[in-house]
Design a protein around this motif. Structure first.
Motif, PDB file in Angstrom:
ATOM      1  N   ASP A 203       0.876  -1.319  -0.181  1.00 44.07           N
ATOM      2  CA  ASP A 203      -0.114   0.010   0.234  1.00 44.07           C
ATOM      3  C   ASP A 203       0.801   1.468  -0.003  1.00 44.07           C
ATOM      4  O   ASP A 203       1.732   1.285   0.746  1.00 44.07           O
ATOM      5  CB  ASP A 203      -0.878  -0.169   1.199  1.00 44.07           C
ATOM      6  CG  ASP A 203      -1.866   1.206   1.139  1.00 44.07           C
ATOM      7  OD1 ASP A 203      -3.102   0.610   1.595  1.00 44.07           O
ATOM      8  OD2 ASP A 203      -1.547   2.028   1.021  1.00 44.07           O
ATOM      9  N   PRO A 204       0.523   2.259  -0.854  1.00 39.11           N
ATOM     10  CA  PRO A 204       1.544   3.464  -1.025  1.00 39.11           C
ATOM     11  C   PRO A 204       1.499   4.016   0.374  1.00 39.11           C
ATOM     12  O   PRO A 204       2.252   4.964   0.364  1.00 39.11           O
ATOM     13  CB  PRO A 204       0.828   4.222  -2.293  1.00 39.11           C
ATOM     14  CG  PRO A 204       0.052   3.119  -2.831  1.00 39.11           C
ATOM     15  CD  PRO A 204      -0.324   2.105  -1.841  1.00 39.11           C
ATOM     16  N   GLY A 205       0.431   3.983   1.313  1.00 40.70           N
ATOM     17  CA  GLY A 205       0.357   4.690   2.311  1.00 40.70           C
ATOM     18  C   GLY A 205       1.289   4.040   3.509  1.00 40.70           C
ATOM     19  O   GLY A 205       1.557   4.641   4.272  1.00 40.70           O
ATOM     20  N   ASP A 206       1.536   2.697   3.135  1.00 39.79           N
ATOM     21  CA  ASP A 206       2.342   2.131   4.187  1.00 39.79           C
ATOM     22  C   ASP A 206       3.948   2.601   4.282  1.00 39.79           C
ATOM     23  O   ASP A 206       4.333   2.591   3.019  1.00 39.79           O
ATOM     24  CB  ASP A 206       2.125   0.563   4.172  1.00 39.79           C
ATOM     25  CG  ASP A 206       0.971   0.071   4.657  1.00 39.79           C
ATOM     26  OD1 ASP A 206       0.087   1.010   4.999  1.00 39.79           O
ATOM     27  OD2 ASP A 206       0.345  -0.937   4.257  1.00 39.79           O
ATOM     28  N   ALA A 207       4.479   2.358   5.418  1.00 39.83           N
ATOM     29  CA  ALA A 207       5.969   2.594   5.321  1.00 39.83           C
ATOM     30  C   ALA A 207       6.637   1.673   4.444  1.00 39.83           C
ATOM     31  O   ALA A 207       7.553   2.028   3.886  1.00 39.83           O
ATOM     32  CB  ALA A 207       6.337   2.662   6.919  1.00 39.83           C
ATOM     33  N   GLY A 208       6.219   0.530   4.458  1.00 40.19           N
ATOM     34  CA  GLY A 208       7.083  -0.566   3.804  1.00 40.19           C
ATOM     35  C   GLY A 208       6.844  -0.717   2.344  1.00 40.19           C
ATOM     36  O   GLY A 208       7.265  -1.336   1.420  1.00 40.19           O
ATOM     37  N   PHE A 209       5.866   0.424   1.518  1.00 37.84           N
ATOM     38  CA  PHE A 209       5.819   0.411   0.367  1.00 37.84           C
ATOM     39  C   PHE A 209       6.845   0.730  -0.423  1.00 37.84           C
ATOM     40  O   PHE A 209       7.723   1.404  -0.321  1.00 37.84           O
ATOM     41  CB  PHE A 209       4.769   1.447   0.049  1.00 37.84           C
ATOM     42  CG  PHE A 209       4.458   1.599  -1.689  1.00 37.84           C
ATOM     43  CD1 PHE A 209       3.756   0.792  -2.138  1.00 37.84           C
ATOM     44  CD2 PHE A 209       5.343   2.706  -2.245  1.00 37.84           C
ATOM     45  CE1 PHE A 209       3.272   1.136  -3.462  1.00 37.84           C
ATOM     46  CE2 PHE A 209       4.958   2.941  -3.666  1.00 37.84           C
ATOM     47  CZ  PHE A 209       4.133   2.119  -4.327  1.00 37.84           C
ATOM     48  N   HIS A 210       7.216  -0.014  -1.580  1.00 36.94           N
ATOM     49  CA  HIS A 210       8.209   0.002  -2.564  1.00 36.94           C
ATOM     50  C   HIS A 210       7.952  -0.449  -3.801  1.00 36.94           C
ATOM     51  O   HIS A 210       6.898  -0.966  -4.263  1.00 36.94           O
ATOM     52  CB  HIS A 210       9.352  -1.021  -2.135  1.00 36.94           C
ATOM     53  CG  HIS A 210       9.044  -2.352  -1.852  1.00 36.94           C
ATOM     54  ND1 HIS A 210       8.352  -2.768  -0.793  1.00 36.94           N
ATOM     55  CD2 HIS A 210       9.050  -3.640  -2.627  1.00 36.94           C
ATOM     56  CE1 HIS A 210       8.039  -4.041  -0.932  1.00 36.94           C
ATOM     57  NE2 HIS A 210       8.525  -4.517  -2.104  1.00 36.94           N
ATOM     58  N   PHE A 211       9.035  -0.541  -4.824  1.00 33.49           N
ATOM     59  CA  PHE A 211       8.612  -1.070  -6.274  1.00 33.49           C
ATOM     60  C   PHE A 211       9.169  -2.277  -6.286  1.00 33.49           C
ATOM     61  O   PHE A 211      10.506  -2.465  -5.793  1.00 33.49           O
ATOM     62  CB  PHE A 211       9.382   0.182  -7.310  1.00 33.49           C
ATOM     63  CG  PHE A 211       8.235   1.311  -7.217  1.00 33.49           C
ATOM     64  CD1 PHE A 211       7.205   1.351  -7.735  1.00 33.49           C
ATOM     65  CD2 PHE A 211       8.723   2.483  -6.390  1.00 33.49           C
ATOM     66  CE1 PHE A 211       6.167   2.463  -7.638  1.00 33.49           C
ATOM     67  CE2 PHE A 211       7.982   3.472  -6.522  1.00 33.49           C
ATOM     68  CZ  PHE A 211       6.960   3.618  -7.036  1.00 33.49           C
TER      69      PHE A 211
END
Length: 209
Positions: free
Chosen positions: A154-162
């Motif tokens: 989730d783009p909102g989460d801290a763990g978001f990545h590509f």
DNA sequence: CCCTGATTCGC
DNA sequence: GCGAATCAGG
């Protein structure tokens, strides 16, 4: 044109068959969909699931639509690319969230739909939580042209990545994700496409009459 | 912008 | 009763 018994019978029939007002109007000919809708109401035929629910203050709607708020990530729906169903959500264990994480909304790269979106269009990739191959976990800062820009989490989460794996030349995604993003038409999607074209053609023809 | 049905209101 | 205009939502 007037509402002859026959036309009314046809209207009843078609309406109960589930045709839309405009479709019925076309079938009956020389009439607008408004006329059809008006007649339908006067006949007391409405009550069919309407696409629009005007919340009239005096209307005690007995049937509330099931408005589900699906926030669940489509982990289970992950691409078949992942052979066995081994959903191992790669959880980020970053001790301290980077200060530059918050304004991630203005992503500099073109992204596929990041938000949930239920009836995913055939070509619309969705974020997935687990991948078969190790990803590089690119961040907004480290991502570059040669890296797969498939969003993970989730783009909102801290763990978001590509995804970050090597992107296919000329493509924003790695091989696996490109395959997901650019699926060939399925029988169903092709059906819908053909249907849409047919409708469009009819509309055009009608407008030329 | 395309579509949907619902409602209003002058005729 | 009729239906165009308008509304409200997908």
């Amino acid at each position: 044109m007037s509402w002859t018994d026959e036309r009314i019978a046809t209207l009843r029939d078609l309406w109960e068959q589930g045709l839309s007002a405009s479709q019925i109007a076309t079938k009956l000919g020389n009439i607008t969909r408004n006329a059809v809708i008006g007649k339908v109401h006067r006949l007391g035929l409405s009550g069919r699931p309407s696409p629009v629910r005007s919340e009239r203050p005096a209307a005690p709607a007995a049937d509330l639509p099931v408005v589900e708020t699906v926030v669940t990530k489509p982990v289970a729906e992950a691409p078949r690319a992942a052979a066995p169903a081994a959903p191992r959500p790669v959880r980020i264990v970053s001790g301290a969230p980077s200060a530059s994480d918050a304004p991630a909304a203005a992503a500099p790269v073109a992204q596929p739909r990041l938000q949930p979106a239920r009836p995913a269009p055939v070509a619309a990739p969705r974020p997935i939580a687990a991948e078969p191959e190790p990803m590089v976990r690119a961040t907004l800062l480290s991502i570059n042209d040669r890296m797969c820009k498939w969003p993970v989490g989730d783009p909102g989460d801290a763990g978001f990545h590509f995804c970050g794996r090597r992107a296919q030349t000329g493509m924003p995604y790695c091989q696996d994700h490109a395959r997901i993003a650019y699926q060939a038409a399925t029988p169903k999607s092709r059906e819908k496409r053909d249907r849409d074209r047919e409708r469009e053609r009819e509309r055009l023809l009608r407008s030329l009459l």
